[in-house]
Motif scaffolding. Structure first.
Motif, PDB file in Angstrom:
ATOM      1  N   LEU A  88     -14.404  20.274   3.312  1.00  0.00           N
ATOM      2  CA  LEU A  88     -14.044  18.908   3.690  1.00  0.00           C
ATOM      3  C   LEU A  88     -14.512  17.892   2.663  1.00  0.00           C
TER       4      LEU A  88
ATOM      5  N   GLU B  50     -13.915  20.803  13.575  1.00  0.00           N
ATOM      6  CA  GLU B  50     -14.681  21.778  12.804  1.00  0.00           C
ATOM      7  C   GLU B  50     -15.003  23.030  13.619  1.00  0.00           C
TER       8      GLU B  50
ATOM      9  N   THR C  55     -14.288  13.416  10.940  1.00  0.00           N
ATOM     10  CA  THR C  55     -13.405  13.494   9.775  1.00  0.00           C
ATOM     11  C   THR C  55     -11.960  13.567  10.244  1.00  0.00           C
TER      12      THR C  55
END
Length: 219
Positions: A57, A39, A74
């Motif tokens: 996301l 990120e 993630t």
């Protein structure tokens, strides 16, 4: 109050931009299956804050392109070839429906855009680059979906086409005849432009079946 209202479209635009970039990288496997989503790097690269990335996301997780694990982060989802039959079952139903609906509902502006797209496909020498050909394939599908003028159906179509494209990408180095697969769009676009819903439906069905057969031949 006014500032808050004015900021909302900008925030939505940043989220949409982050979503579109991430989605296409995930679909084309530029972000590899199982790879973590960084990120911080994305925020720097795209010039957006934390919120647009997080919102993008969340949407991508709903579309099965990423998966989030508590305290781990993630990650891009795996591409499971076993999902091919499930994805194809949905697409065999929805793609012909979408093609028929596009033929019936496309506006004059839509038909002009599809005509221009058809001309480019018909007059451009096919690239030998399978990745570039696949990008063209994705672009044509999305152009057709826009002509359906049903946002719920469009989102579903895009989502399943994305999942199918990820499977294509796994086999790209071994695929032959990709240019022919893309060329199938010329008669399909013609049927939609001319408002022939029945023909468009038949061609879309053949296109989806051809995709599944091409992949199964390599499994």
């Amino acid at each position: 109050m006014n500032t808050r209202v004015n900021d909302e479209p900008a925030a939505a635009s940043l989220t949409e931009r982050a979503y579109a970039v991430l989605r296409d990288r995930l679909v084309m496997l530029e972000i590899k299956p199982g790879e973590p989503i960084n990120e911080d790097r994305l925020r720097t690269e795209l010039g957006v804050g934390r919120t647009p990335i997080r919102e993008a996301l969340k949407r991508l997780e709903q579309e099965r392109l990423v998966v989030a694990f508590p305290r781990r982060g993630t990650f891009a989802t795996d591409v499971n070839i076993s999902d091919l039959s499930h994805i194809s079952e949905v697409r065999r139903t929805l793609e012909p429906l979408a093609a028929s609906a596009a033929a019936e509902r496309a506006t004059a502006e839509d038909r002009a855009a599809l005509t221009e797209l058809r001309t480019r496909l018909d007059t451009t020498t096919p690239s030998g680059d399978n990745t570039e050909l696949l990008r063209v394939d994705v672009g044509v599908h999305r152009a057709i979906y826009r002509c359906v003028h049903n946002p719920f159906l469009q989102d579903t179509l895009v989502s399943y086409d994305n999942l199918a494209t990820r499977i294509w990408c796994v086999f790209l180095p071994r695929l032959s005849g990709m240019a022919g697969h893309v060329d199938e769009h010329v008669p399909l676009l013609t049927a939609i432009i001319e408002g022939d819903g029945k023909k468009a439906s038949e061609l879309a069905s053949q296109h989806v079946i051809g995709f599944e057969r091409a992949i199964r031949a390599l499994i």
